[in-house]
Write an enzyme that holds these catalytic residues in place. Structure first.
Site, PDB file in Angstrom:
ATOM      1  N   HIS A 103       5.066  20.402  17.687  1.00  0.00           N
ATOM      2  CA  HIS A 103       5.317  21.572  17.096  1.00  0.00           C
ATOM      3  C   HIS A 103       4.170  22.496  16.605  1.00  0.00           C
ATOM      4  O   HIS A 103       2.988  21.957  16.620  1.00  0.00           O
ATOM      5  CB  HIS A 103       5.757  21.169  15.467  1.00  0.00           C
ATOM      6  CG  HIS A 103       6.873  20.212  15.536  1.00  0.00           C
ATOM      7  ND1 HIS A 103       6.718  18.849  15.574  1.00  0.00           N
ATOM      8  CD2 HIS A 103       8.439  20.242  15.155  1.00  0.00           C
ATOM      9  CE1 HIS A 103       8.005  18.189  15.531  1.00  0.00           C
ATOM     10  NE2 HIS A 103       8.796  19.112  15.225  1.00  0.00           N
ATOM     11  N   ASP A 106       1.907  21.074  14.026  1.00  0.00           N
ATOM     12  CA  ASP A 106       0.965  19.793  14.271  1.00  0.00           C
ATOM     13  C   ASP A 106      -0.260  20.125  14.925  1.00  0.00           C
ATOM     14  O   ASP A 106      -1.121  19.674  14.724  1.00  0.00           O
ATOM     15  CB  ASP A 106       1.845  18.930  15.384  1.00  0.00           C
ATOM     16  CG  ASP A 106       3.237  18.613  15.306  1.00  0.00           C
ATOM     17  OD1 ASP A 106       3.756  18.378  13.882  1.00  0.00           O
ATOM     18  OD2 ASP A 106       3.986  18.596  16.059  1.00  0.00           O
TER      19      ASP A 106
END
Ligand code: XLS
Ligand code: CA
Ligand code: CA
Length: 439
Positions: A103, A106
């Site tokens: 993501h 992240d």
């Protein structure tokens, strides 16, 4: 210059065969072994999930973080993000894993406003691009985290506030650009907050239309930028919302049909999400395959004693083998893969635990795949299925389905022959015994 990371001391994990006792060797995952005409590595296309393996800190609703990775402590969050990326690619080297997934949140710190968040993200995408030049690990898919920040608490695309819709659209645009730039094979949308807690404050009709429009925009953009990968929706029935719109395969298919997107979007199916929806993983896979929307898999398992999304590494051989049996029957995963959307337990605080978890998960799935391939090659399960439906092979039977008959003509023939169909055994136990012999 090689950077020192938590994993620097570990050699790349190698295949050592089923008799090996080495806990950090593959016993079944012989990546280059040819099975059903392809290498095991190309069938399974394993991926490490950045969020669980690099970003997760072991906190839970009752307790503080237990995993204190060095990159989490860096006072400069961008330097922390680079250190995290260094560790990530070192972990990929140790596991010899062909893919990873992320993501936006992240890999890069958030910002108070959109442009700060996007600047951080783009800088880190460039850094990942550099890391990938020195690595054989590719991007299976990218996605946007449109659920953690409080701005998304009432949804992203389905938010009552149009500014959140626009913020989300901008975020997804940049995540798709990044996925394209990094050579990703898929782009995933999981609508964690696209649902509701109560209908008292929710206009369901409006929200589903917003979601349909958002997805149409994503598909239009995919074509405009020439992204050749797949757009994937990930169904989940609940958690964090009480009811998520993308409930399961069948629900998402109806949604895609409604917005004319059934030939544009496929599914990323997760084992634990299937269970939360009251299905088996193989049910979700077989249903998606039959609807022509099987895209990719998130591998994990739930805990039968807990009713939430525990995201544990898979270890039930029969469950995984039957799931992969349906994948093989569907013709494989194509551009999709097997992403370990799985996390180590909160008490597994040693960096080596992360390696053991993945080695076990990869080996488990490879073993399950070999069993599934054997079932396919053996052919007896498929033959039993053919035999069961053999009555449909006559012209008269086929005519009823092909439109050559009406309800009256079918009734007339049934009456003329005075049909009296006799029940036949489904043979479930015999088939279950047959499956048992492959393990
Ligand atoms: C959460 C989901 C999520 C998606 C990607 O339950 O599994 O991690 O896979 O946003
Ligand atoms: Ca998932
Ligand atoms: Ca999950």
């Amino acid at each position: 210059m090689a950077t020192t990371t938590l994993f620097s001391d570990l050699d790349t994990v190698r295949f050592a065969g089923p008799d090996s006792d080495d806990p950090l060797a593959y016993r079944y995952y012989d990546a280059d072994r040819m099975v059903l005409g392809r290498r095991l590595r190309d069938h399974l296309r394993f991926a490490v999930a950045y969020w669980h393996s690099l970003a997760m800190n072991g906190s839970d609703p009752f307790g503080a973080p237990t995993l204190h990775r060095p990159w989490m402590r860096n006072p400069d969050p961008m330097q922390g993000a680079r250190d995290k990326a260094d560790a990530a690619f070192d972990l990929f080297r140790v596991l010899d894993v062909p893919f990873y997934t992320f993501h936006d949140r992240d890999i890069a710190p958030d910002g108070d406003d959109l442009n700060t968040a996007l600047r951080n993200f783009r800088e880190m995408v460039d850094y990942l691009g550099l890391k990938m030049q020195g690595s054989s690990t590719k991007l299976l898919w990218g996605t946007a985290n449109l659920f953690s920040h409080p701005r998304f608490m009432a949804g992203a695309a389905t938010n009552p506030d149009p500014d959140v819709f626009a913020f989300s659209a901008a975020t997804v645009k940049h995540c798709m650009d990044a996925t394209l730039a990094l050579g990703g094979d898929n782009y995933v949308l999981w609508g964690g907050r696209e649902g509701y807690e109560t209908l008292l404050n929710t206009d369901l009709t409006r929200e589903i239309d917003q979601l349909g429009r958002f997805l149409s925009l994503v598909v239009e953009y995919k074509h405009r930028i020439g992204f050749g990968g797949q757009i994937l929706i990930e169904p989940k029935p609940k958690e964090p919302t009480a009811h998520q719109y993308d409930f399961d395969t069948a629900t998402v298919y109806g949604f895609l049909r409604r917005y004319g997107l059934e030939n544009e979007v496929k599914l990323n199916l997760e084992a634990n999400h299937a269970l939360l929806a009251g299905h088996s993983f193989e049910h979700e896979i077989a249903t998606a395959a039959s609807l022509g929307i099987l895209g990719s898999l998130d591998l994990n398992r739930g805990d039968p004693l807990l009713g939430w999304d525990t995201d544990q590494f898979p270890n039930s051989l029969q469950d995984t083998a039957m799931a992969l049996y349906h994948v093989i029957k569907a013709g494989g995963l194509g551009l999709g893969g097997c992403n370990f959307d799985a996390k180590i337990r909160r008490q597994s605080i040693d960096p080596a635990d992360l390696v053991h978890a993945h080695v076990g998960g990869i080996d488990h799935c490879a073993r399950a795949f070999l069993i599934a391939a054997h079932m396919v090659e053996d052919g007896r399960l498929e033959q039993a299925l053919k035999d069961r439906y053999a009555g449909w092979d006559t012209d008269a039977a086929r005519d009823m389905l092909s439109g050559g008959q009406t309800l009256e003509s079918i009734a007339a023939r049934a009456e003329e022959q005075n049909l009296s169909p006799q029940p036949r055994s489904g043979g479930q136990e015999r088939l279950e015994n047959l499956v048992g012999r492959f393990f």
